[in-house]
Design a protein around this motif. Sequence first.
Motif, PDB file in Angstrom:
ATOM      1  N   ILE A 164       0.844  -1.203   0.000  1.00 45.65           N
ATOM      2  CA  ILE A 164       0.000   0.000   0.000  1.00 45.65           C
ATOM      3  C   ILE A 164       0.881   1.255   0.000  1.00 45.65           C
ATOM      4  CG2 ILE A 164      -1.832   1.262   1.217  1.00 45.65           C
ATOM      5  CD1 ILE A 164      -2.598  -1.453  -0.263  1.00 45.65           C
ATOM      6  N   GLY A 165       2.066   1.154   0.604  1.00 41.11           N
ATOM      7  CA  GLY A 165       3.016   2.261   0.549  1.00 41.11           C
ATOM      8  C   GLY A 165       3.428   2.548  -0.886  1.00 41.11           C
ATOM      9  N   ALA A 166       3.696   1.478  -1.637  1.00 36.75           N
ATOM     10  CA  ALA A 166       4.090   1.635  -3.048  1.00 36.75           C
ATOM     11  C   ALA A 166       2.941   2.225  -3.861  1.00 36.75           C
ATOM     12  CB  ALA A 166       4.513   0.275  -3.622  1.00 36.75           C
ATOM     13  N   LEU A 167       1.710   1.781  -3.569  1.00 35.58           N
ATOM     14  CA  LEU A 167       0.540   2.324  -4.265  1.00 35.58           C
ATOM     15  C   LEU A 167       0.381   3.814  -3.933  1.00 35.58           C
ATOM     16  CD1 LEU A 167      -2.089   2.188  -5.903  1.00 35.58           C
ATOM     17  CD2 LEU A 167      -3.240   1.365  -3.837  1.00 35.58           C
ATOM     18  N   ALA A 168       0.559   4.155  -2.652  1.00 30.19           N
ATOM     19  CA  ALA A 168       0.439   5.562  -2.233  1.00 30.19           C
ATOM     20  C   ALA A 168       1.449   6.422  -2.998  1.00 30.19           C
ATOM     21  CB  ALA A 168       0.644   5.691  -0.727  1.00 30.19           C
ATOM     22  N   GLU A 169       2.670   5.883  -3.157  1.00 30.81           N
ATOM     23  CA  GLU A 169       3.706   6.602  -3.930  1.00 30.81           C
ATOM     24  C   GLU A 169       3.246   6.777  -5.384  1.00 30.81           C
ATOM     25  OE1 GLU A 169       7.284   7.215  -3.272  1.00 30.81           O
ATOM     26  OE2 GLU A 169       7.470   6.364  -1.259  1.00 30.81           O
ATOM     27  N   ASN A 170       2.697   5.718  -5.955  1.00 30.88           N
ATOM     28  CA  ASN A 170       2.206   5.787  -7.341  1.00 30.88           C
ATOM     29  C   ASN A 170       1.099   6.826  -7.494  1.00 30.88           C
ATOM     30  OD1 ASN A 170       3.966   3.812  -8.084  1.00 30.88           O
ATOM     31  ND2 ASN A 170       2.464   2.157  -8.120  1.00 30.88           N
ATOM     32  N   LEU A 171       0.323   6.999  -6.422  1.00 31.48           N
ATOM     33  CA  LEU A 171      -0.771   7.978  -6.449  1.00 31.48           C
ATOM     34  C   LEU A 171      -0.259   9.386  -6.152  1.00 31.48           C
ATOM     35  CD1 LEU A 171      -3.568   5.971  -4.568  1.00 31.48           C
ATOM     36  CD2 LEU A 171      -3.443   6.406  -7.025  1.00 31.48           C
ATOM     37  N   GLY A 172       1.050   9.483  -5.853  1.00 33.03           N
ATOM     38  CA  GLY A 172       1.644  10.798  -5.655  1.00 33.03           C
ATOM     39  C   GLY A 172       1.773  11.241  -4.207  1.00 33.03           C
ATOM     40  N   PHE A 173       1.398  10.355  -3.276  1.00 29.73           N
ATOM     41  CA  PHE A 173       1.493  10.689  -1.848  1.00 29.73           C
ATOM     42  C   PHE A 173       2.841  10.259  -1.275  1.00 29.73           C
ATOM     43  CE2 PHE A 173      -3.054  10.310  -2.646  1.00 29.73           C
ATOM     44  CZ  PHE A 173      -3.590  11.378  -1.939  1.00 29.73           C
ATOM     45  N   ALA A 174       3.140  10.749  -0.086  1.00 29.21           N
ATOM     46  CA  ALA A 174       4.334  10.309   0.649  1.00 29.21           C
ATOM     47  C   ALA A 174       3.866   9.444   1.813  1.00 29.21           C
ATOM     48  CB  ALA A 174       5.101  11.521   1.176  1.00 29.21           C
ATOM     49  N   PRO A 175       4.005   8.097   1.694  1.00 27.40           N
ATOM     50  CA  PRO A 175       3.531   7.236   2.769  1.00 27.40           C
ATOM     51  C   PRO A 175       4.492   7.236   3.959  1.00 27.40           C
ATOM     52  CG  PRO A 175       4.472   5.912   1.014  1.00 27.40           C
ATOM     53  CD  PRO A 175       4.558   7.346   0.566  1.00 27.40           C
ATOM     54  N   ILE A 176       3.955   7.265   5.146  1.00 29.33           N
ATOM     55  CA  ILE A 176       4.760   7.122   6.362  1.00 29.33           C
ATOM     56  C   ILE A 176       4.153   5.980   7.167  1.00 29.33           C
ATOM     57  CG2 ILE A 176       5.435   8.204   8.547  1.00 29.33           C
ATOM     58  CD1 ILE A 176       5.720  10.814   7.081  1.00 29.33           C
ATOM     59  N   LYS A 177       4.975   4.965   7.423  1.00 30.92           N
ATOM     60  CA  LYS A 177       4.465   3.788   8.138  1.00 30.92           C
ATOM     61  C   LYS A 177       4.575   4.030   9.645  1.00 30.92           C
ATOM     62  CE  LYS A 177       5.614   0.624   4.406  1.00 30.92           C
ATOM     63  NZ  LYS A 177       6.738   1.235   3.688  1.00 30.92           N
ATOM     64  N   LEU A 178       3.499   3.711  10.333  1.00 26.50           N
ATOM     65  CA  LEU A 178       3.435   3.982  11.771  1.00 26.50           C
ATOM     66  C   LEU A 178       3.526   2.715  12.612  1.00 26.50           C
ATOM     67  CD1 LEU A 178       0.472   6.536  11.835  1.00 26.50           C
ATOM     68  CD2 LEU A 178       2.910   7.047  11.846  1.00 26.50           C
TER      69      LEU A 178
END
Length: 207
Positions: A164-178
């Motif tokens: 989901i982090g990789a998908l978030a990046e593809n969507l243009g977001f910066a994922p931060i895992k908590l």
Amino acid sequence: MNNSQNHVASYAIIGFGKIGKALAKAFARKGIEVAVATTRDPESFASDATAIGPEIIPTTLAEAVKADVIFLAVRFEAHPDVAKALASWQGKIIVDVTNAYGVPPEKMEGLPSAKFVAQAFTGSKLVKGFNHLGAAILEQDPAVHGGRRVVFLASDDEGAAAEIGALAENLGFAPIKLGGLSEGGLLVQAHGNTWGKLIFQDLFKFD
């Protein structure tokens, strides 16, 4: 579409209110196909889907739950109804975008809301994410001021969080895992009348 050598994940959004539409806009912006469904007949929201873009495919709930990755963008109270669509959610990733604001904690057996939702989706890997922003912010282009809008992700499954982090990046977001649902999930949940520390924090990451 999916040949076994090169399996491309398929995506669906369940729920097509403000948050579902905001997520659909994020997919359309990047030309990524996503199915959208509600408990209603797809014809009732087909024109809204088409207005967002050709990548947004209105479909039935039964069809949408065949996707590999399913964004749960319904009201928190409605998640058990969605969970009934399949007997087992084995092999699927559920992205829990719900907020349990105003739901008494005792209704959730004292669990973090994401863990409570995870129980309903037997066999799934659940990632809490994309829920900490209001729809009006979530639907905007995440590239702002040379940075990217942050989305927080929490999961007890590292592989699912990475996907989901990789998908978030593809969507243009910066994922931060908590971290896990019990730790990270609490930072981004609305629970009863309390807010997690990171809810509604609109943050940007500059690379």
